[in-house]
Scaffold this motif. Structure first.
Motif, PDB file in Angstrom:
ATOM      1  N   ALA A  15     -38.663  21.079  50.237  1.00 19.38           N
ATOM      2  CA  ALA A  15     -37.742  21.233  48.634  1.00 19.38           C
ATOM      3  C   ALA A  15     -37.781  22.436  48.443  1.00 19.38           C
ATOM      4  O   ALA A  15     -37.765  24.174  48.235  1.00 19.38           O
ATOM      5  CB  ALA A  15     -38.380  20.969  47.624  1.00 19.38           C
ATOM      6  N   ALA A  16     -39.215  23.762  48.824  1.00 17.48           N
ATOM      7  CA  ALA A  16     -40.569  24.661  47.741  1.00 17.48           C
ATOM      8  C   ALA A  16     -39.029  25.943  48.793  1.00 17.48           C
ATOM      9  O   ALA A  16     -38.592  26.421  48.976  1.00 17.48           O
ATOM     10  CB  ALA A  16     -41.151  24.967  48.417  1.00 17.48           C
ATOM     11  N   GLN A  17     -39.333  25.434  49.734  1.00 18.38           N
ATOM     12  CA  GLN A  17     -38.389  26.463  51.545  1.00 18.38           C
ATOM     13  C   GLN A  17     -36.637  26.418  50.910  1.00 18.38           C
ATOM     14  O   GLN A  17     -36.855  27.545  51.021  1.00 18.38           O
ATOM     15  CB  GLN A  17     -38.357  26.016  52.540  1.00 18.38           C
ATOM     16  CG  GLN A  17     -40.160  26.050  53.175  1.00 18.38           C
ATOM     17  CD  GLN A  17     -40.243  25.115  54.409  1.00 18.38           C
ATOM     18  OE1 GLN A  17     -40.132  24.641  54.537  1.00 18.38           O
ATOM     19  NE2 GLN A  17     -40.926  25.991  54.920  1.00 18.38           N
ATOM     20  N   ALA A  19     -35.469  26.025  47.955  1.00 18.69           N
ATOM     21  CA  ALA A  19     -35.771  26.912  46.622  1.00 18.69           C
ATOM     22  C   ALA A  19     -35.681  28.502  46.808  1.00 18.69           C
ATOM     23  O   ALA A  19     -34.884  29.440  46.445  1.00 18.69           O
ATOM     24  CB  ALA A  19     -36.585  26.079  45.945  1.00 18.69           C
ATOM     25  N   GLU A  20     -36.231  28.929  48.428  1.00 20.10           N
ATOM     26  CA  GLU A  20     -37.147  30.479  48.325  1.00 20.10           C
ATOM     27  C   GLU A  20     -35.558  30.277  49.553  1.00 20.10           C
ATOM     28  O   GLU A  20     -35.090  31.783  48.818  1.00 20.10           O
ATOM     29  CB  GLU A  20     -37.996  29.827  49.475  1.00 20.10           C
ATOM     30  CG  GLU A  20     -38.075  31.433  49.879  1.00 20.10           C
ATOM     31  CD  GLU A  20     -38.739  32.798  48.638  1.00 20.10           C
ATOM     32  OE1 GLU A  20     -38.299  33.792  49.252  1.00 20.10           O
ATOM     33  OE2 GLU A  20     -39.394  32.372  47.741  1.00 20.10           O
ATOM     34  N   ALA A  22     -32.487  30.178  48.697  1.00 24.22           N
ATOM     35  CA  ALA A  22     -31.771  29.868  47.747  1.00 24.22           C
ATOM     36  C   ALA A  22     -31.815  31.275  46.356  1.00 24.22           C
ATOM     37  O   ALA A  22     -31.180  32.132  46.263  1.00 24.22           O
ATOM     38  CB  ALA A  22     -31.425  28.631  46.702  1.00 24.22           C
ATOM     39  N   THR A  23     -33.144  31.511  46.016  1.00 23.39           N
ATOM     40  CA  THR A  23     -33.591  32.552  45.961  1.00 23.39           C
ATOM     41  C   THR A  23     -32.916  33.928  46.492  1.00 23.39           C
ATOM     42  O   THR A  23     -32.980  34.829  45.930  1.00 23.39           O
ATOM     43  CB  THR A  23     -34.913  32.652  45.497  1.00 23.39           C
ATOM     44  OG1 THR A  23     -35.126  31.333  44.743  1.00 23.39           O
ATOM     45  CG2 THR A  23     -35.211  33.961  45.022  1.00 23.39           C
ATOM     46  N   TYR A  72     -35.993  30.254  57.310  1.00 19.32           N
ATOM     47  CA  TYR A  72     -35.106  28.975  56.931  1.00 19.32           C
ATOM     48  C   TYR A  72     -33.729  28.734  57.492  1.00 19.32           C
ATOM     49  O   TYR A  72     -33.383  27.389  57.546  1.00 19.32           O
ATOM     50  CB  TYR A  72     -33.735  29.200  55.417  1.00 19.32           C
ATOM     51  CG  TYR A  72     -36.006  30.042  54.468  1.00 19.32           C
ATOM     52  CD1 TYR A  72     -37.132  28.737  54.398  1.00 19.32           C
ATOM     53  CD2 TYR A  72     -35.910  31.169  54.215  1.00 19.32           C
ATOM     54  CE1 TYR A  72     -37.858  29.510  53.676  1.00 19.32           C
ATOM     55  CE2 TYR A  72     -36.792  32.009  52.938  1.00 19.32           C
ATOM     56  CZ  TYR A  72     -38.391  31.266  53.535  1.00 19.32           C
ATOM     57  OH  TYR A  72     -39.288  31.119  52.958  1.00 19.32           O
TER      58      TYR A  72
END
Length: 89
Positions: A15-17, A19-20, A22-23, A72
């Motif tokens: 999930a953190a990846q 999110a990164e 998406a950022t 990613y």
């Protein structure tokens, strides 16, 4: 030059990846560099990959823009040209 890009999200991202990623995407869309145009984008219904038609000065520019997404997504970049008037032979 025109480039067709296929981006396939790497399997197993946390999930953190996500999110990164998406950022990074939001930052890219907020400041598309001069000389680069996004002419169209399409996503697979299952969101596993997307397609982009991009105009950029050269392949090095596209590679530089895609580099932050390498952890990613797997990206295929193909130089393309517009066609019209094809008929069956």
């Amino acid at each position: 030059m025109l480039f067709g890009l296929t981006n396939r999200t790497r399997s197993g991202l946390s999930a953190a990846q996500f999110a990164e990623m998406a950022t990074l995407a939001k930052a890219f869309y907020a400041a598309v560099p001069p000389g680069v145009k996004l002419l169209g984008e399409w996503a697979a219904i299952d969101q596993s990959h997307n397609y982009t038609l991009m105009e950029a000065p050269d392949l090095d520019t596209v590679l530089r823009l895609q580099a932050p997404f390498e952890p990613y997504a797997e990206t295929t970049i193909v130089p393309v040209v517009a066609i019209s008037g094809w008929t069956a032979s």
